[in-house]
Scaffold this active site. Structure first.
Site, PDB file in Angstrom:
ATOM      1  CE  LYS A   1      -3.155  -0.135   8.440  1.00  0.00           C
ATOM      2  NZ  LYS A   1      -2.211   1.058   7.688  1.00  0.00           N
TER       3      LYS A   1
ATOM      4  N   GLY B   1       0.659  -1.291  -0.122  1.00  0.00           N
ATOM      5  CA  GLY B   1       0.008   0.025   0.117  1.00  0.00           C
ATOM      6  C   GLY B   1       0.877   1.173  -0.055  1.00  0.00           C
TER       7      GLY B   1
ATOM      8  CG  ASP C   1       1.887  -1.415  10.671  1.00  0.00           C
ATOM      9  OD1 ASP C   1       0.349  -0.983  10.139  1.00  0.00           O
ATOM     10  OD2 ASP C   1       2.584  -0.557   9.872  1.00  0.00           O
TER      11      ASP C   1
HETATM   12  C1  S3P Z   1       2.729   3.257   6.270  1.00  0.00           C
HETATM   13  C2  S3P Z   1       1.822   3.864   7.101  1.00  0.00           C
HETATM   14  C3  S3P Z   1       0.711   3.230   7.811  1.00  0.00           C
HETATM   15  C4  S3P Z   1       1.075   1.573   8.133  1.00  0.00           C
HETATM   16  C5  S3P Z   1       1.642   1.093   6.909  1.00  0.00           C
HETATM   17  C6  S3P Z   1       3.261   1.787   6.575  1.00  0.00           C
HETATM   18  C7  S3P Z   1       3.790   4.083   5.498  1.00  0.00           C
HETATM   19  O1  S3P Z   1      -0.401   3.190   6.984  1.00  0.00           O
HETATM   20  O2  S3P Z   1      -0.064   1.105   8.617  1.00  0.00           O
HETATM   21  O3  S3P Z   1       1.951  -0.328   7.325  1.00  0.00           O
HETATM   22  O4  S3P Z   1       5.025   3.578   5.491  1.00  0.00           O
HETATM   23  O5  S3P Z   1       3.441   5.205   5.589  1.00  0.00           O
HETATM   24  P1  S3P Z   1      -1.444   4.323   6.837  1.00  0.00           P
HETATM   25  O6  S3P Z   1      -0.551   5.482   6.643  1.00  0.00           O
HETATM   26  O7  S3P Z   1      -2.443   3.946   6.072  1.00  0.00           O
HETATM   27  O8  S3P Z   1      -1.996   4.557   8.260  1.00  0.00           O
END
Ligand code: S3P
Length: 456
Positions: A369, A112, A342
């Protein structure tokens, strides 16, 4: 003394089953270990390196599948990134606005962060057309949270359900600045818009309801971006157009990976583990606060600053006495949630070993997630004898009921696979975790380290 047959991995392609069988006398869990490089910082080092002028060097990069996805995408747009390794990666940047139009679909795999952050880069890259996709998990995760504000900046994006889901098509164009009040505390949303703002003339500001991880802010400043942070309002402003200069990045160990061993040390009787070189950026240390609230014995040693990020060695010792559960229940809600989002799957494991009922609220994000982490964790831990009730935005965990080994499934989610492995270490009997190969997304050496700490 070595403990034979505690851990075995049955690799019948394409899926691996991880079996954990602690001896009835319990495990001796001790030693000094290192965790792989921080995933969030690894992505950002590769991306900013690719967008900078000159050379960036990266030490300590995570060699998981996710950073490989980021590297592949930026290589396809002209960045010269050496073979990924943990010692010394070089990135010859192409410079902002000079990405090459890729000839094929950019594939973010399971990541993501790769997809959402990259959308900010692509949308603000005039005259290039891009298509982006990911694996089946990523194609089901919401993209509107970045598509909507990018469109308010004038971005052109298309995809299923009005570009709510990948695959997406992007026509890069000149954007206009925006002050965006994000409804969610998300580092991915914040970072996507900051990256879009680099190329955009004027001030692009993101205000979030609670502070999410600030690695982008720290690294963008180090690379020379014109960036200001207002901690009182959780706002960050980038003034564009701005130029980035290649830097030497040192990636600390990932506290999200260390969290598995911290919980293992807190629930396995007699454990004494030291995890060296862990990033302890305050926007990531919610897990330490939560475990302290629960009565875990965790100390930070050798606190230092490495390339702009705080780092420490973390020592965890089992703190239980007699027959009572080693931890006590707590409530996790509000502003702490983005700082431990996380780690909630493995904190749920800790909560099953706590006296009382642990309540987790304000964590509906877990449902979008890599898997629906509320449903999957509740169902899988309940298979092992836990008493977890799902709530729309979290869960209630009645602790103190001993876990027993069972057959469970990661649902292809790396953090679920590892959390279940930690539960298995402190459960009676044998646990088999299906689709355990998911650990490679963020922690390819997880099983090796597990064997190492069980054998020392
Ligand atoms: C991340 C942000 C978080 C986290 C993901 C990594 C990042 O997600 O849960 O594992 O590297 O910016 P969100 O920004 O959607 O909360």
């Amino acid at each position: 003394m070595p403990l034979p047959n505690v851990i075995s991995l049955n690799a019948s392609e394409p899926h691996h089953a991880l079996t954990i069988a602690p001896p009835p006398t319990g495990l001796a869990l001790n030693g000094r270990i290192r965790v792989p490089g921080d995933k969030s910082i690894s992505h950002r080092a590769l991306m900013l390196g690719a967008l900078a002028e000159g050379e960036t060097t990266i030490a300590g990069l995570l060699l998981g599948e996710d950073p490989h996805s980021t590297a592949a995408c930026f290589r396809a747009m002209g960045a010269k990134i050496s073979a990924l390794n943990t010692e010394h990666v070089t990135v010859q940047g192409i410079g902002l606005g000079r990405l090459l139009e890729p000839e094929d679909v950019l594939n973010a795999g399971n990541s993501g962060t790769t997809l959402r952050l990259m959308l900010g880069v692509l949308a603000s890259q005039p005259a290039c057309f891009f298509t982006v996709t990911g694996d089946s998990s990523l194609r089901s995760r919401p993209m509107s949270r970045v598509v909507q504000p990018l469109r308010q900046m004038g971005a052109e994006l298309w995809g299923r359900k009005d570009a709510a889901f990948a695959p997406l098509a992007v026509q890069g164009t000149t954007l206009r600045p925006l002050h965006y009040h994000s409804p969610i505390a998300s580092a991915q949303v914040k970072s996507c818009l900051l990256l879009a703002g680099l190329m955009t003339e004027g001030e692009t500001t993101i205000t979030e309801p609670a502070l999410s991880r600030d690695h982008s802010e720290r690294m963008l400043k180090a690379f020379g971006a014109n960036l200001t942070v207002d901690p009182d309002t959780h706002s960050v402003t980038v003034t564009g157009p701005t130029k980035l200069n290649g830097q030497a990045v040192v990636v600390p160990g990932d506290i999200s990976s260390a969290a598995f061993w911290l919980v293992a040390g807190a629930i396995v009787p007699g454990a004494d583990l030291t995890i060296e070189n862990v990033g302890v950026n305050p926007t990531r240390t919610g897990v330490l606060e939560a475990l302290a609230l629960m009565g875990a014995d965790i100390t930070q040693e050798k606190q230092r600053l490495v390339a702009g990020e705080p780092v420490a060695d973390l020592r965890v010792r089992y703190a239980g006495t007699g027959d009572r559960p080693p931890l006590r229940a707590c409530t996790l809600a509000g502003d702490i949630i983005p700082r431990l989002i996380d780690e909630i799957p493995v904190l749920a494991v800790a909560a099953t070993f706590a006296e009382g009922t642990t309540v987790i609220q304000d964590a509906a994000e877990l449902r979008v997630k890599e898997s629906d982490r509320i449903t999957v964790m509740a169902n899988q831990l309940n298979q092992m004898g836990a008493r977890i009730t799902e709530q729309p935005d979290g869960m209630e965990i009645v602790g103190g009921t001993p876990l027993t080994g069972a057959t469970v499934d990661s649902y292809t989610d790396h953090r679920i696979a590892m959390s279940l492995a930690i539960a298995a270490l402190a459960a009676a009997g044998t646990t088999t975790i299906h689709r355990a190969e998911a650990v490679a997304v963020s922690y390819p050496d997880f099983v090796t380290t597990l064997e190492q700490i069980c054998l020392t």
